[in-house]
Design an enzyme around this catalytic site. Structure first.
Site, PDB file in Angstrom:
ATOM      1  CE  LYS A 173      35.567  62.463  36.318  1.00 50.42           C
ATOM      2  NZ  LYS A 173      34.618  61.500  36.887  1.00 50.42           N
ATOM      3  N   PRO A 225      39.318  59.333  44.590  1.00 52.38           N
ATOM      4  CG  PRO A 225      38.745  59.848  42.384  1.00 52.38           C
ATOM      5  CD  PRO A 225      39.434  60.409  43.598  1.00 52.38           C
ATOM      6  N   GLY A 226      39.845  55.943  43.369  1.00 46.94           N
ATOM      7  CA  GLY A 226      40.935  55.106  42.852  1.00 46.94           C
ATOM      8  C   GLY A 226      41.403  54.035  43.819  1.00 46.94           C
ATOM      9  CB  VAL A 227      40.421  53.245  47.317  1.00 48.28           C
ATOM     10  CG1 VAL A 227      40.333  52.023  48.198  1.00 48.28           C
ATOM     11  CG2 VAL A 227      41.166  54.362  48.019  1.00 48.28           C
ATOM     12  N   GLY A 228      41.425  50.526  45.632  1.00 40.97           N
ATOM     13  CA  GLY A 228      40.983  49.163  45.290  1.00 40.97           C
ATOM     14  C   GLY A 228      41.162  48.855  43.818  1.00 40.97           C
ATOM     15  CD  GLN A 267      40.586  54.278  39.043  1.00 40.35           C
ATOM     16  OE1 GLN A 267      41.394  55.031  38.502  1.00 40.35           O
ATOM     17  NE2 GLN A 267      39.411  54.705  39.468  1.00 40.35           N
TER      18      GLN A 267
HETATM   19  P1  XMP Z   1      36.298  52.644  41.225  1.00 43.42           P
HETATM   20  O1  XMP Z   1      35.455  51.511  40.753  1.00 43.42           O
HETATM   21  O2  XMP Z   1      37.596  52.741  40.490  1.00 43.42           O
HETATM   22  O3  XMP Z   1      35.423  53.928  40.851  1.00 43.42           O
HETATM   23  O4  XMP Z   1      36.471  52.674  42.719  1.00 43.42           O
HETATM   24  C1  XMP Z   1      35.849  55.250  41.055  1.00 43.42           C
HETATM   25  C2  XMP Z   1      34.713  56.182  40.839  1.00 43.42           C
HETATM   26  O5  XMP Z   1      35.198  57.501  40.926  1.00 43.42           O
HETATM   27  C3  XMP Z   1      35.097  58.135  39.664  1.00 43.42           C
HETATM   28  N1  XMP Z   1      36.428  58.638  39.405  1.00 43.42           N
HETATM   29  C4  XMP Z   1      36.745  59.875  39.368  1.00 43.42           C
HETATM   30  N2  XMP Z   1      35.993  60.966  39.526  1.00 43.42           N
HETATM   31  N3  XMP Z   1      37.953  62.244  39.257  1.00 43.42           N
HETATM   32  C5  XMP Z   1      36.606  62.141  39.460  1.00 43.42           C
HETATM   33  O6  XMP Z   1      35.959  63.191  39.575  1.00 43.42           O
HETATM   34  C6  XMP Z   1      38.750  61.197  39.107  1.00 43.42           C
HETATM   35  O7  XMP Z   1      39.952  61.295  38.965  1.00 43.42           O
HETATM   36  C7  XMP Z   1      38.098  59.963  39.150  1.00 43.42           C
HETATM   37  N4  XMP Z   1      38.576  58.733  39.043  1.00 43.42           N
HETATM   38  C8  XMP Z   1      37.515  57.928  39.215  1.00 43.42           C
HETATM   39  C9  XMP Z   1      34.673  57.157  38.633  1.00 43.42           C
HETATM   40  O8  XMP Z   1      33.781  57.757  37.721  1.00 43.42           O
HETATM   41  C10 XMP Z   1      34.008  56.098  39.487  1.00 43.42           C
HETATM   42  O9  XMP Z   1      32.651  56.435  39.707  1.00 43.42           O
END
Ligand code: XMP
Length: 255
Positions: free
Chosen positions: A79, A200-203, A205
Protein backbone atom coordinates in the site's frame (compact mmCIF):
# COMPACT_ATOMS: atom_id res chain seq x y z
CA UNK A 1 -1.41 -13.84 -13.02
CA UNK A 2 -3.60 -14.88 -15.91
CA UNK A 3 -1.38 -17.75 -16.93
CA UNK A 4 -0.94 -18.88 -13.33
CA UNK A 5 -4.72 -18.85 -12.79
CA UNK A 6 -5.35 -20.80 -15.98
CA UNK A 7 -2.61 -23.32 -15.19
CA UNK A 8 -3.71 -23.85 -11.59
CA UNK A 9 -7.45 -23.56 -12.37
CA UNK A 10 -7.65 -21.21 -9.41
CA UNK A 11 -8.18 -17.49 -8.92
CA UNK A 12 -7.39 -17.63 -5.19
CA UNK A 13 -4.52 -15.51 -3.85
CA UNK A 14 -3.47 -16.61 -0.38
CA UNK A 15 -2.91 -13.75 2.09
CA UNK A 16 -0.38 -15.45 4.33
CA UNK A 17 -1.15 -13.47 7.51
CA UNK A 18 -0.05 -15.66 10.41
CA UNK A 19 -0.71 -14.93 14.09
CA UNK A 20 2.35 -13.40 15.77
CA UNK A 21 5.10 -15.87 16.61
CA UNK A 22 8.90 -16.21 16.55
CA UNK A 23 10.36 -15.42 13.11
CA UNK A 24 11.70 -18.97 12.66
CA UNK A 25 8.26 -20.44 13.41
CA UNK A 26 6.56 -17.96 11.10
CA UNK A 27 8.93 -19.01 8.37
CA UNK A 28 8.45 -22.75 8.82
CA UNK A 29 4.64 -22.38 9.10
CA UNK A 30 4.64 -20.31 5.88
CA UNK A 31 6.55 -23.06 4.06
CA UNK A 32 4.23 -25.71 5.48
CA UNK A 33 1.03 -23.91 4.35
CA UNK A 34 2.47 -23.18 0.91
CA UNK A 35 3.61 -26.79 0.46
CA UNK A 36 0.15 -28.16 1.15
CA UNK A 37 -2.19 -25.44 -0.16
CA UNK A 38 -0.38 -24.47 -3.38
CA UNK A 39 -2.45 -26.72 -5.71
CA UNK A 40 -5.49 -24.54 -4.92
CA UNK A 41 -3.82 -21.14 -5.32
CA UNK A 42 -2.83 -18.88 -8.20
CA UNK A 43 -0.60 -16.54 -6.16
CA UNK A 44 0.73 -15.57 -2.75
CA UNK A 45 0.28 -12.20 -1.04
CA UNK A 46 2.27 -10.95 1.94
CA UNK A 47 2.06 -7.72 3.85
CA UNK A 48 4.04 -5.96 6.56
CA UNK A 49 2.60 -8.36 9.12
CA UNK A 50 5.15 -10.83 7.68
CA UNK A 51 7.95 -8.43 6.71
CA UNK A 52 8.24 -6.79 10.16
CA UNK A 53 8.93 -9.93 12.23
CA UNK A 54 10.72 -12.01 9.57
CA UNK A 55 12.67 -9.33 7.69
CA UNK A 56 12.65 -8.73 3.94
CA UNK A 57 16.05 -10.17 2.98
CA UNK A 58 16.35 -12.47 6.00
CA UNK A 59 13.32 -14.66 5.46
CA UNK A 60 10.54 -13.11 3.37
CA UNK A 61 12.73 -13.46 0.29
CA UNK A 62 12.87 -17.22 0.99
CA UNK A 63 9.05 -17.38 1.15
CA UNK A 64 8.88 -15.57 -2.20
CA UNK A 65 11.41 -18.01 -3.69
CA UNK A 66 9.40 -20.92 -2.30
CA UNK A 67 6.22 -19.52 -3.91
CA UNK A 68 8.01 -19.10 -7.23
CA UNK A 69 9.29 -22.69 -6.99
CA UNK A 70 5.67 -23.81 -6.68
CA UNK A 71 4.68 -21.75 -9.71
CA UNK A 72 3.01 -18.94 -7.75
CA UNK A 73 3.64 -15.22 -8.37
CA UNK A 74 4.08 -13.16 -5.17
CA UNK A 75 2.42 -9.83 -4.39
CA UNK A 76 3.64 -7.46 -1.68
CA UNK A 77 0.63 -5.65 -0.20
CA UNK A 78 2.75 -2.59 0.61
CA UNK A 79 0.00 0.00 0.00
CA UNK A 80 2.78 2.41 -1.01
CA UNK A 81 1.67 5.84 0.04
CA UNK A 82 4.50 8.38 0.42
CA UNK A 83 6.45 10.92 -1.63
CA UNK A 84 7.94 9.68 -4.89
CA UNK A 85 11.53 9.35 -3.76
CA UNK A 86 10.58 7.12 -0.81
CA UNK A 87 8.00 5.24 -2.88
CA UNK A 88 10.63 4.41 -5.49
CA UNK A 89 13.02 2.99 -2.86
CA UNK A 90 10.25 0.94 -1.19
CA UNK A 91 9.09 -0.55 -4.50
CA UNK A 92 12.66 -1.29 -5.57
CA UNK A 93 13.46 -3.16 -2.32
CA UNK A 94 10.37 -5.33 -2.67
CA UNK A 95 11.09 -6.07 -6.33
CA UNK A 96 14.73 -6.88 -5.50
CA UNK A 97 13.46 -9.34 -2.89
CA UNK A 98 11.61 -11.05 -5.75
CA UNK A 99 8.05 -9.74 -5.48
CA UNK A 100 6.25 -9.67 -8.81
CA UNK A 101 3.92 -6.80 -7.87
CA UNK A 102 3.27 -4.27 -5.12
CA UNK A 103 0.03 -2.58 -4.07
CA UNK A 104 -0.01 1.22 -3.95
CA UNK A 105 -2.37 4.03 -2.98
CA UNK A 106 -3.41 6.38 -5.81
CA UNK A 107 -4.25 9.03 -3.22
CA UNK A 108 -0.71 10.46 -3.49
CA UNK A 109 -1.20 11.32 -7.17
CA UNK A 110 1.15 10.89 -10.12
CA UNK A 111 3.85 13.62 -10.09
CA UNK A 112 6.35 12.97 -7.30
CA UNK A 113 3.96 10.28 -6.01
CA UNK A 114 3.18 7.19 -8.09
CA UNK A 115 5.22 8.03 -11.19
CA UNK A 116 8.52 6.75 -9.69
CA UNK A 117 6.81 3.49 -8.63
CA UNK A 118 5.61 2.82 -12.18
CA UNK A 119 9.02 3.83 -13.52
CA UNK A 120 10.89 1.28 -11.39
CA UNK A 121 8.19 -1.35 -12.05
CA UNK A 122 8.59 -0.94 -15.81
CA UNK A 123 12.38 -1.00 -15.54
CA UNK A 124 12.28 -4.25 -13.55
CA UNK A 125 9.30 -5.68 -15.49
CA UNK A 126 7.06 -5.98 -12.43
CA UNK A 127 3.52 -4.95 -11.56
CA UNK A 128 1.69 -2.21 -9.65
CA UNK A 129 -1.79 -2.87 -8.28
CA UNK A 130 -3.78 0.22 -7.22
CA UNK A 131 -6.20 0.48 -4.32
CA UNK A 132 -9.59 1.62 -5.59
CA UNK A 133 -12.07 0.66 -2.84
CA UNK A 134 -10.92 -1.14 0.30
CA UNK A 135 -12.75 -4.03 1.89
CA UNK A 136 -13.25 -2.85 5.48
CA UNK A 137 -16.26 -0.98 6.90
CA UNK A 138 -14.57 2.42 7.20
CA UNK A 139 -13.64 2.38 3.48
CA UNK A 140 -16.66 4.59 2.80
CA UNK A 141 -15.07 7.45 4.79
CA UNK A 142 -12.19 7.76 2.32
CA UNK A 143 -12.73 5.76 -0.86
CA UNK A 144 -16.50 6.41 -0.75
CA UNK A 145 -16.50 10.17 -0.17
CA UNK A 146 -17.67 12.57 -2.87
CA UNK A 147 -14.87 14.72 -4.25
CA UNK A 148 -14.53 17.39 -6.89
CA UNK A 149 -12.67 15.99 -9.86
CA UNK A 150 -9.60 18.20 -10.49
CA UNK A 151 -10.04 18.06 -14.27
CA UNK A 152 -13.83 18.32 -14.71
CA UNK A 153 -14.86 20.08 -11.44
CA UNK A 154 -17.73 17.55 -11.21
CA UNK A 155 -18.60 15.88 -7.90
CA UNK A 156 -17.71 12.20 -8.18
CA UNK A 157 -17.05 9.36 -5.74
CA UNK A 158 -13.38 9.05 -4.80
CA UNK A 159 -13.27 5.41 -5.95
CA UNK A 160 -14.38 6.42 -9.43
CA UNK A 161 -11.50 8.89 -9.68
CA UNK A 162 -9.13 6.14 -8.49
CA UNK A 163 -10.55 3.65 -11.02
CA UNK A 164 -9.98 6.17 -13.81
CA UNK A 165 -6.41 6.73 -12.58
CA UNK A 166 -5.78 2.96 -12.57
CA UNK A 167 -6.88 2.92 -16.20
CA UNK A 168 -4.94 6.04 -17.22
CA UNK A 169 -1.75 4.91 -15.47
CA UNK A 170 -2.04 1.46 -17.01
CA UNK A 171 -2.00 -0.27 -13.62
CA UNK A 172 -1.67 -4.04 -13.54
CA UNK A 173 -4.65 -4.46 -11.24
CA UNK A 174 -7.15 -2.67 -9.02
CA UNK A 175 -8.13 -3.67 -5.48
CA UNK A 176 -11.86 -3.54 -4.75
CA UNK A 177 -13.28 -5.18 -1.60
CA UNK A 178 -15.26 -8.40 -2.07
CA UNK A 179 -17.47 -6.96 0.67
CA UNK A 180 -18.90 -4.47 -1.85
CA UNK A 181 -20.05 -6.39 -4.96
CA UNK A 182 -22.03 -3.38 -6.17
CA UNK A 183 -18.80 -1.33 -6.16
CA UNK A 184 -17.00 -4.14 -8.01
CA UNK A 185 -19.69 -4.01 -10.70
CA UNK A 186 -19.52 -0.22 -11.01
CA UNK A 187 -15.71 -0.14 -11.07
CA UNK A 188 -15.55 -3.03 -13.54
CA UNK A 189 -17.68 -0.92 -15.90
CA UNK A 190 -14.94 1.75 -15.78
CA UNK A 191 -11.98 -0.65 -16.04
CA UNK A 192 -13.62 -3.03 -18.52
CA UNK A 193 -11.19 -5.82 -19.46
CA UNK A 194 -8.16 -3.49 -19.32
CA UNK A 195 -7.40 -3.68 -15.56
CA UNK A 196 -8.24 -6.82 -13.54
CA UNK A 197 -9.96 -6.55 -10.17
CA UNK A 198 -8.35 -8.12 -7.08
CA UNK A 199 -10.85 -8.59 -4.24
CA UNK A 200 -9.91 -9.10 -0.59
CA UNK A 201 -12.53 -9.52 2.13
CA UNK A 202 -13.95 -12.98 1.43
CA UNK A 203 -14.85 -15.01 4.54
CA UNK A 204 -13.53 -13.29 7.69
CA UNK A 205 -14.73 -9.84 6.56
CA UNK A 206 -18.06 -11.20 5.30
CA UNK A 207 -17.52 -11.05 1.51
CA UNK A 208 -19.17 -13.75 -0.60
CA UNK A 209 -17.09 -15.65 -3.17
CA UNK A 210 -19.80 -16.08 -5.79
CA UNK A 211 -21.17 -12.53 -5.49
CA UNK A 212 -17.68 -11.00 -5.88
CA UNK A 213 -16.82 -13.08 -8.96
CA UNK A 214 -20.25 -12.54 -10.51
CA UNK A 215 -19.83 -8.77 -10.05
CA UNK A 216 -16.50 -8.82 -11.92
CA UNK A 217 -13.65 -9.75 -9.56
CA UNK A 218 -10.92 -11.66 -11.39
CA UNK A 219 -8.92 -12.72 -8.32
CA UNK A 220 -9.96 -13.26 -4.71
CA UNK A 221 -7.49 -12.52 -1.91
CA UNK A 222 -8.19 -14.82 1.04
CA UNK A 223 -6.42 -14.77 4.41
CA UNK A 224 -7.98 -15.81 7.71
CA UNK A 225 -10.70 -17.99 6.13
CA UNK A 226 -7.88 -20.31 5.01
CA UNK A 227 -5.00 -19.64 7.41
CA UNK A 228 -7.11 -19.83 10.60
CA UNK A 229 -9.30 -22.75 9.43
CA UNK A 230 -9.16 -26.08 11.27
CA UNK A 231 -8.17 -27.68 8.00
CA UNK A 232 -6.56 -24.94 5.81
CA UNK A 233 -5.99 -27.31 2.88
CA UNK A 234 -9.59 -28.55 2.62
CA UNK A 235 -10.85 -25.01 3.10
CA UNK A 236 -8.57 -23.67 0.35
CA UNK A 237 -9.81 -26.42 -1.97
CA UNK A 238 -13.45 -25.64 -1.17
CA UNK A 239 -13.07 -21.89 -1.70
CA UNK A 240 -11.13 -22.53 -4.92
CA UNK A 241 -13.84 -24.86 -6.25
CA UNK A 242 -16.64 -22.38 -5.55
CA UNK A 243 -14.68 -19.46 -7.03
CA UNK A 244 -13.58 -21.39 -10.13
CA UNK A 245 -17.14 -22.54 -10.82
CA UNK A 246 -18.23 -18.91 -10.57
CA UNK A 247 -15.51 -17.83 -13.00
CA UNK A 248 -16.64 -20.49 -15.47
CA UNK A 249 -20.27 -19.45 -15.05
CA UNK A 250 -19.42 -15.78 -15.61
CA UNK A 251 -17.60 -16.16 -18.89
CA UNK A 252 -14.85 -18.70 -18.57
CA UNK A 253 -12.44 -15.80 -18.72
CA UNK A 254 -9.84 -14.68 -16.20
CA UNK A 255 -8.28 -11.23 -16.34
P1 XMP B 1 -8.64 -11.65 5.38
O1 XMP B 1 -8.10 -12.36 6.57
O2 XMP B 1 -9.68 -10.63 5.73
O3 XMP B 1 -7.36 -10.87 4.81
O4 XMP B 1 -9.08 -12.58 4.28
C1 XMP B 1 -7.39 -10.00 3.71
C2 XMP B 1 -6.01 -9.65 3.31
O5 XMP B 1 -6.08 -8.68 2.28
C3 XMP B 1 -5.55 -7.46 2.75
N1 XMP B 1 -6.59 -6.49 2.47
C4 XMP B 1 -6.50 -5.55 1.61
N2 XMP B 1 -5.50 -5.21 0.80
N3 XMP B 1 -6.89 -3.51 -0.06
C5 XMP B 1 -5.70 -4.19 -0.03
O6 XMP B 1 -4.80 -3.82 -0.79
C6 XMP B 1 -7.92 -3.81 0.71
O7 XMP B 1 -8.98 -3.23 0.65
C7 XMP B 1 -7.69 -4.87 1.60
N4 XMP B 1 -8.49 -5.43 2.49
C8 XMP B 1 -7.78 -6.44 3.02
C9 XMP B 1 -5.25 -7.54 4.20
O8 XMP B 1 -4.06 -6.85 4.50
C10 XMP B 1 -5.12 -9.04 4.38
O9 XMP B 1 -3.79 -9.45 4.10
Amino acid sequence: MESSARRKKSNIILALDLPSDKPSRLLSRSFQILDSAHPYLCALKLNRQAVLPIGLFNGVQKIVQKAHGLGLPAIMDAKINDIGNTNRAIAQYYYEAGFDAVTANPFVGWDEGMQPVFEVAHKMKRGVIMLVYMSHKGAVEGYGQMVQDVATHQLVPQYRVFAEKALKWNADGAVVGATYPEKIREIRAVLRDKVSIYSPGVGAQGGDVEAAVKAGASYLIVGRAIVDAKDPIKTAEKIRDTAWQSVKRRSGKIG
